[in-house]
Enzyme design. Structure first.
Site, PDB file in Angstrom:
ATOM      1  N   ASN A   9       1.335   3.560  -6.543  1.00 44.95           N
ATOM      2  CA  ASN A   9       0.262   2.608  -6.838  1.00 44.95           C
ATOM      3  C   ASN A   9      -1.055   3.384  -6.848  1.00 44.95           C
ATOM      4  O   ASN A   9      -1.557   3.777  -5.799  1.00 44.95           O
ATOM      5  CB  ASN A   9       0.256   1.519  -5.738  1.00 44.95           C
ATOM      6  CG  ASN A   9      -0.919   0.577  -5.859  1.00 44.95           C
ATOM      7  OD1 ASN A   9      -1.622   0.557  -6.869  1.00 44.95           O
ATOM      8  ND2 ASN A   9      -1.136  -0.220  -4.824  1.00 44.95           N
ATOM      9  N   LYS A  11      -3.913   2.379  -7.579  1.00 47.87           N
ATOM     10  CA  LYS A  11      -5.067   1.532  -7.194  1.00 47.87           C
ATOM     11  C   LYS A  11      -6.245   1.765  -8.157  1.00 47.87           C
ATOM     12  O   LYS A  11      -6.036   1.971  -9.340  1.00 47.87           O
ATOM     13  CB  LYS A  11      -5.457   1.788  -5.739  1.00 47.87           C
ATOM     14  CG  LYS A  11      -4.285   1.614  -4.788  1.00 47.87           C
ATOM     15  CD  LYS A  11      -4.703   1.484  -3.343  1.00 47.87           C
ATOM     16  CE  LYS A  11      -3.473   1.509  -2.454  1.00 47.87           C
ATOM     17  NZ  LYS A  11      -3.777   1.176  -1.059  1.00 47.87           N
ATOM     18  N   HIS A  94       0.193  -7.630  -3.304  1.00 49.33           N
ATOM     19  CA  HIS A  94      -0.222  -6.480  -2.497  1.00 49.33           C
ATOM     20  C   HIS A  94      -1.220  -6.965  -1.445  1.00 49.33           C
ATOM     21  O   HIS A  94      -2.001  -7.882  -1.698  1.00 49.33           O
ATOM     22  CB  HIS A  94      -0.848  -5.411  -3.397  1.00 49.33           C
ATOM     23  CG  HIS A  94      -1.104  -4.123  -2.685  1.00 49.33           C
ATOM     24  ND1 HIS A  94      -2.202  -3.928  -1.870  1.00 49.33           N
ATOM     25  CD2 HIS A  94      -0.398  -2.975  -2.635  1.00 49.33           C
ATOM     26  CE1 HIS A  94      -2.148  -2.712  -1.358  1.00 49.33           C
ATOM     27  NE2 HIS A  94      -1.066  -2.112  -1.802  1.00 49.33           N
ATOM     28  N   GLU A  96      -3.939  -5.888  -0.469  1.00 51.52           N
ATOM     29  CA  GLU A  96      -5.348  -5.892  -0.884  1.00 51.52           C
ATOM     30  C   GLU A  96      -5.652  -7.117  -1.741  1.00 51.52           C
ATOM     31  O   GLU A  96      -6.765  -7.641  -1.727  1.00 51.52           O
ATOM     32  CB  GLU A  96      -5.669  -4.575  -1.616  1.00 51.52           C
ATOM     33  CG  GLU A  96      -5.728  -3.422  -0.616  1.00 51.52           C
ATOM     34  CD  GLU A  96      -5.296  -2.080  -1.156  1.00 51.52           C
ATOM     35  OE1 GLU A  96      -5.271  -1.880  -2.375  1.00 51.52           O
ATOM     36  OE2 GLU A  96      -4.948  -1.214  -0.322  1.00 51.52           O
ATOM     37  N   GLU A 166       5.211  -3.914   3.454  1.00 48.73           N
ATOM     38  CA  GLU A 166       4.030  -3.087   3.695  1.00 48.73           C
ATOM     39  C   GLU A 166       3.217  -3.669   4.851  1.00 48.73           C
ATOM     40  O   GLU A 166       2.404  -4.576   4.643  1.00 48.73           O
ATOM     41  CB  GLU A 166       3.160  -3.056   2.435  1.00 48.73           C
ATOM     42  CG  GLU A 166       3.839  -2.449   1.234  1.00 48.73           C
ATOM     43  CD  GLU A 166       2.816  -1.851   0.283  1.00 48.73           C
ATOM     44  OE1 GLU A 166       2.928  -0.658  -0.002  1.00 48.73           O
ATOM     45  OE2 GLU A 166       1.893  -2.558  -0.136  1.00 48.73           O
ATOM     46  N   GLY A 172      -3.069   2.819   3.890  1.00 46.62           N
ATOM     47  CA  GLY A 172      -4.279   3.617   3.722  1.00 46.62           C
ATOM     48  C   GLY A 172      -4.914   4.047   5.034  1.00 46.62           C
ATOM     49  O   GLY A 172      -6.047   4.520   5.059  1.00 46.62           O
ATOM     50  N   SER A 212       1.172   4.366   4.199  1.00 52.02           N
ATOM     51  CA  SER A 212       0.960   5.774   4.564  1.00 52.02           C
ATOM     52  C   SER A 212       2.227   6.612   4.469  1.00 52.02           C
ATOM     53  O   SER A 212       2.478   7.468   5.332  1.00 52.02           O
ATOM     54  CB  SER A 212       0.324   5.882   5.948  1.00 52.02           C
ATOM     55  OG  SER A 212      -0.953   5.256   5.953  1.00 52.02           O
TER      56      SER A 212
HETATM   57  C1  PEP Z   1      -0.076   0.891  -1.111  1.00 54.87           C
HETATM   58  O1  PEP Z   1      -0.991   1.039  -1.875  1.00 54.87           O
HETATM   59  O2  PEP Z   1       0.754  -0.006  -1.314  1.00 54.87           O
HETATM   60  C2  PEP Z   1       0.031   1.784   0.047  1.00 54.87           C
HETATM   61  C3  PEP Z   1       1.069   1.674   0.832  1.00 54.87           C
HETATM   62  O3  PEP Z   1      -0.975   2.692   0.238  1.00 54.87           O
HETATM   63  P1  PEP Z   1      -0.920   4.016   1.182  1.00 54.87           P
HETATM   64  O4  PEP Z   1       0.348   4.733   0.832  1.00 54.87           O
HETATM   65  O5  PEP Z   1      -2.140   4.788   0.809  1.00 54.87           O
HETATM   66  O6  PEP Z   1      -0.910   3.536   2.596  1.00 54.87           O
END
Ligand code: PEP
Length: 251
Positions: A9, A11, A94, A96, A166, A172, A212
């Protein structure tokens, strides 16, 4: 036997030129992987990345879409537009989108159903906040997001659904759920799917972990029986970081 699915992703990163360059590097680097690989560039780079990836084994994904096909929805992107660009999968719900842009389960469910109706794979993200985890509500939150997100989705349509667990506190932040903790939630998700549908449907469902994921923790996570791949944010932005995740060693 579930095929591991690794998704990147991107982003709100990468100009068109940067996205093309990364897609070009990935195209040759992952040519021989047995895993399913997808990248989700920003909308502005979908067409360019789609052209670079054409004929490769990397799927083109989108990071979101509207809940309607067309109409007066300023700033939104329709499933028809994504299809037009050759998009095969879309990330929905997601954290976010849920927590920064206020998307609720009903809206996410409408998007999931629309994506499926148009032949896309819907990657439905679920996960608890730190506050919810500390309050002992992980199972309740994840099960509710799962049930409401899949409301009206038939067992026959589940082949077009991937679940991404997640935990919001791990996205992040550099904090990763331990493989044991992640696997326990994946097991809960699989059990709930068995209750909602059937054991066979639950056994067939690909459940990604996201939060992460990095080259040094991917193998440990992926070694767990209920973790079938990863949704990767930050580490999907360079081939140096994403490649070892795609090619993780199951041990
Ligand atoms: C994500 O964007 O779904 C995500 C898990 O980001 P990161 O790997 O940076 O934590």
């Amino acid at each position: 036997m579930r095929t591991p699915y690794i998704a990147g992703n991107w982003k709100m990163h990468k100009t068109i030129g940067e996205a093309e360059a990364l897609a070009g590097q990935l195209r040759s680097a992952v040519a021989n992987t047995a895993h399913t690989v997808m990248v989700a560039p920003p909308f502005t780079a979908l067409q360019a990345v789609g052209a670079v990836l054409k004929g490769s084994n990397i799927k083109l994904g989108a990071q979101n879409m509207a809940a309607e096909e067309a109409g007066a929805h300023t700033g939104e992107i329709s499933v028809l537009m994504l299809k037009d660009l050759g998009v095969e999968a879309v990330i929905l719900g997601h954290s976010e989108r849920r927590h920064t842009y206020g998307e609720n389960n009903a809206l996410i469910n409408a998007k999931v159903k629309l994506a499926i109706q148009h032949g896309l794979t819907a990657i439905l993200c679920v996960g608890e906040t730190l506050e919810e985890r500390e309050a002992g509500r992980v199972n309740a939150v994840v099960e509710e997001q799962l049930e409401l997100g899949l409301d009206g989705v038939s067992e026959g349509q589940l082949g077009q659904v991937v679940i991404a667990y997640e935990p919001v506190w791990a996205i992040g932040t550099g904090k990763t759920a331990t493989p044991e903790d992640a696997d326990a939630v994946h097991q809960i998700i699989r059990s709930r799917l068995a209750g909602l549908y059937s054991q066979a449907a639950a056994d067939a469902m690909v459940i990604q972990y996201g939060g992460s994921v990095k080259p040094d923790n991917a193998s440990g996570l992926m070694a767990k029986p209920n973790i079938d791949g990863a949704l990767v944010g930050g580490a999907s932005l360079t081939v140096e970081q994403f490649l070892p995740i795609v090619q993780y060693d199951k041990g």
